[in-house]
Motif scaffolding. Sequence first.
Motif, PDB file in Angstrom:
ATOM      1  N   GLY A 283      56.359  48.591  36.388  1.00 19.32           N
ATOM      2  CA  GLY A 283      55.038  48.507  36.998  1.00 19.32           C
ATOM      3  C   GLY A 283      55.035  47.565  38.176  1.00 19.32           C
ATOM      4  O   GLY A 283      56.094  47.147  38.663  1.00 19.32           O
ATOM      5  N   LYS A 284      53.835  47.251  38.639  1.00 16.49           N
ATOM      6  CA  LYS A 284      53.727  46.327  39.766  1.00 16.49           C
ATOM      7  C   LYS A 284      52.523  45.394  39.607  1.00 16.49           C
ATOM      8  O   LYS A 284      51.548  45.723  38.919  1.00 16.49           O
ATOM      9  CB  LYS A 284      53.675  47.083  41.093  1.00 16.49           C
ATOM     10  CG  LYS A 284      52.446  47.924  41.250  1.00 16.49           C
ATOM     11  CD  LYS A 284      52.443  48.606  42.612  1.00 16.49           C
ATOM     12  CE  LYS A 284      51.168  49.405  42.755  1.00 16.49           C
ATOM     13  NZ  LYS A 284      51.144  50.377  43.794  1.00 16.49           N
ATOM     14  N   VAL A 285      52.627  44.267  40.281  1.00 13.24           N
ATOM     15  CA  VAL A 285      51.572  43.256  40.240  1.00 13.24           C
ATOM     16  C   VAL A 285      50.527  43.609  41.292  1.00 13.24           C
ATOM     17  O   VAL A 285      50.877  44.074  42.386  1.00 13.24           O
ATOM     18  CB  VAL A 285      52.171  41.850  40.515  1.00 13.24           C
ATOM     19  CG1 VAL A 285      51.088  40.782  40.513  1.00 13.24           C
ATOM     20  CG2 VAL A 285      53.256  41.532  39.494  1.00 13.24           C
ATOM     21  N   CYS A 286      49.249  43.433  40.964  1.00 12.55           N
ATOM     22  CA  CYS A 286      48.153  43.749  41.895  1.00 12.55           C
ATOM     23  C   CYS A 286      47.265  42.523  42.076  1.00 12.55           C
ATOM     24  O   CYS A 286      47.218  41.652  41.202  1.00 12.55           O
ATOM     25  CB  CYS A 286      47.259  44.842  41.330  1.00 12.55           C
ATOM     26  SG  CYS A 286      48.146  46.251  40.754  1.00 12.55           S
ATOM     27  N   ALA A 287      46.549  42.532  43.179  1.00 11.57           N
ATOM     28  CA  ALA A 287      45.555  41.473  43.378  1.00 11.57           C
ATOM     29  C   ALA A 287      44.438  41.646  42.348  1.00 11.57           C
ATOM     30  O   ALA A 287      44.287  42.725  41.765  1.00 11.57           O
ATOM     31  CB  ALA A 287      44.990  41.583  44.793  1.00 11.57           C
ATOM     32  N   GLY A 288      43.694  40.610  42.092  1.00  9.96           N
ATOM     33  CA  GLY A 288      42.582  40.704  41.145  1.00  9.96           C
ATOM     34  C   GLY A 288      43.026  40.307  39.759  1.00  9.96           C
ATOM     35  O   GLY A 288      43.855  39.419  39.595  1.00  9.96           O
ATOM     36  N   SER A 289      42.471  41.017  38.767  1.00 12.01           N
ATOM     37  CA  SER A 289      42.846  40.676  37.402  1.00 12.01           C
ATOM     38  C   SER A 289      42.879  41.959  36.581  1.00 12.01           C
ATOM     39  O   SER A 289      42.538  43.035  37.060  1.00 12.01           O
ATOM     40  CB  SER A 289      41.842  39.693  36.807  1.00 12.01           C
ATOM     41  OG  SER A 289      40.572  40.315  36.767  1.00 12.01           O
ATOM     42  N   GLY A 290      43.308  41.863  35.333  1.00 10.07           N
ATOM     43  CA  GLY A 290      43.298  43.016  34.426  1.00 10.07           C
ATOM     44  C   GLY A 290      44.614  43.765  34.446  1.00 10.07           C
ATOM     45  O   GLY A 290      45.438  43.620  35.352  1.00 10.07           O
ATOM     46  N   LEU A 291      44.774  44.576  33.415  1.00  9.87           N
ATOM     47  CA  LEU A 291      46.010  45.339  33.231  1.00  9.87           C
ATOM     48  C   LEU A 291      45.625  46.807  33.074  1.00  9.87           C
ATOM     49  O   LEU A 291      44.797  47.148  32.225  1.00  9.87           O
ATOM     50  CB  LEU A 291      46.722  44.806  31.973  1.00  9.87           C
ATOM     51  CG  LEU A 291      48.061  45.401  31.582  1.00  9.87           C
ATOM     52  CD1 LEU A 291      49.048  45.401  32.743  1.00  9.87           C
ATOM     53  CD2 LEU A 291      48.637  44.621  30.406  1.00  9.87           C
ATOM     54  N   ARG A 292      46.197  47.663  33.935  1.00  4.35           N
ATOM     55  CA  ARG A 292      45.909  49.101  33.864  1.00  4.35           C
ATOM     56  C   ARG A 292      47.165  49.859  33.499  1.00  4.35           C
ATOM     57  O   ARG A 292      48.245  49.579  34.043  1.00  4.35           O
ATOM     58  CB  ARG A 292      45.381  49.601  35.220  1.00  4.35           C
ATOM     59  CG  ARG A 292      43.929  49.256  35.475  1.00  4.35           C
ATOM     60  CD  ARG A 292      43.508  49.476  36.903  1.00  4.35           C
ATOM     61  NE  ARG A 292      44.225  48.578  37.815  1.00  4.35           N
ATOM     62  CZ  ARG A 292      43.923  47.289  37.976  1.00  4.35           C
ATOM     63  NH1 ARG A 292      42.929  46.749  37.302  1.00  4.35           N
ATOM     64  NH2 ARG A 292      44.624  46.548  38.810  1.00  4.35           N
ATOM     65  N   LEU A 293      47.017  50.822  32.578  1.00  3.11           N
ATOM     66  CA  LEU A 293      48.138  51.683  32.219  1.00  3.11           C
ATOM     67  C   LEU A 293      48.024  52.964  33.039  1.00  3.11           C
ATOM     68  O   LEU A 293      46.997  53.656  32.977  1.00  3.11           O
ATOM     69  CB  LEU A 293      48.119  52.010  30.719  1.00  3.11           C
ATOM     70  CG  LEU A 293      48.197  50.823  29.755  1.00  3.11           C
ATOM     71  CD1 LEU A 293      48.275  51.312  28.310  1.00  3.11           C
ATOM     72  CD2 LEU A 293      49.409  49.948  30.071  1.00  3.11           C
TER      73      LEU A 293
END
Length: 315
Positions: A283-293
């Motif tokens: 996966g990859k790291v994104c700005a903001g917060s939370g975890l999406r599958l």
Amino acid sequence: MGEFELIRTLFRPLAEATWQDGVVLGPGDDCAIQRVPPGHELVFSIDTLVAGVHFPAGYDPVRLGWRSLAAAVSDLAAMGADPVCYTLALTLPDADPGWAKSLVGGLEEASRAFGIALAGGDITRGPLTLTIQVHGTVPEGQAIRRSGARSGELVAVTGPLGGAAAALSWLEAASPPASAEGFLARYHRPQPRCELGRQLRGLATAAIDISDGLLADLGHILEASGVGAELEPGRVPRNFDGTQATLDQALNGGDDYELCVILPHSALEQLPGSVADSLWVVGKVCAGSGLRLMHADGVIEEVSVPMGYDHFRGQ
Ligand SMILES: [Mg+2]
């Protein structure tokens, strides 16, 4: 056999057999002494394992020795630290010399495999509990923390996940099927990724060892780094000697002791081939917060990041 005899006949010889240069003074005095080479920092962590909570009551003592030390050393691996020595506080219901000898056998095998020496300890009487404090060293400023992940970087794991969770149902089976062997090997003999951790120093921006499950442990990195992530479940490796752990076991199962690593794209190219081959980008790291599958069929699932096992809440 009493406390002092157990120490004299079993634990002192274990310390002598595993002694290494970084230990200036081993057991026998009020404290042990560890040398920290110039330009290095001391990295340490403590773990407690309670019978019936962290391992089944009646668990084989040789395996318990290996597993306990592997779990503790895995925290050093996650920081990119080199193992040096450990102390052991052991609480035993009785001084059964045969049982203790087997435990020491497992500890010795693991100590040699991970290059870590027993430097001291304590034995008391009570419900079976092992507390291990591991000490390592790392070049100054190079320990890999949880807090360095940045948006756009990759999320990778160092091996298949879910095996230890899949093993749980077979642990007490007298004759588990051949298909369970890969899972059981993962549960009984986890392999802390010290060499990978060492090679990732200066390249990975964050890391954690997977003790509570990928989602929970990645969640700790995201929280510490103040970022979010997108994970592709279809890319998470979960094959153990030809048998697959379920996706739920791979995402939420604990006790695998692989690493979850965050690193920029450019770092992948700088890694020796053998290290890059041991990393699965998931996966990859994104700005903001939370975890999406990000499921293969295009479905996007927002997950609330599990906090990991809570000993007081039981989940
Ligand atoms: Mg850890």
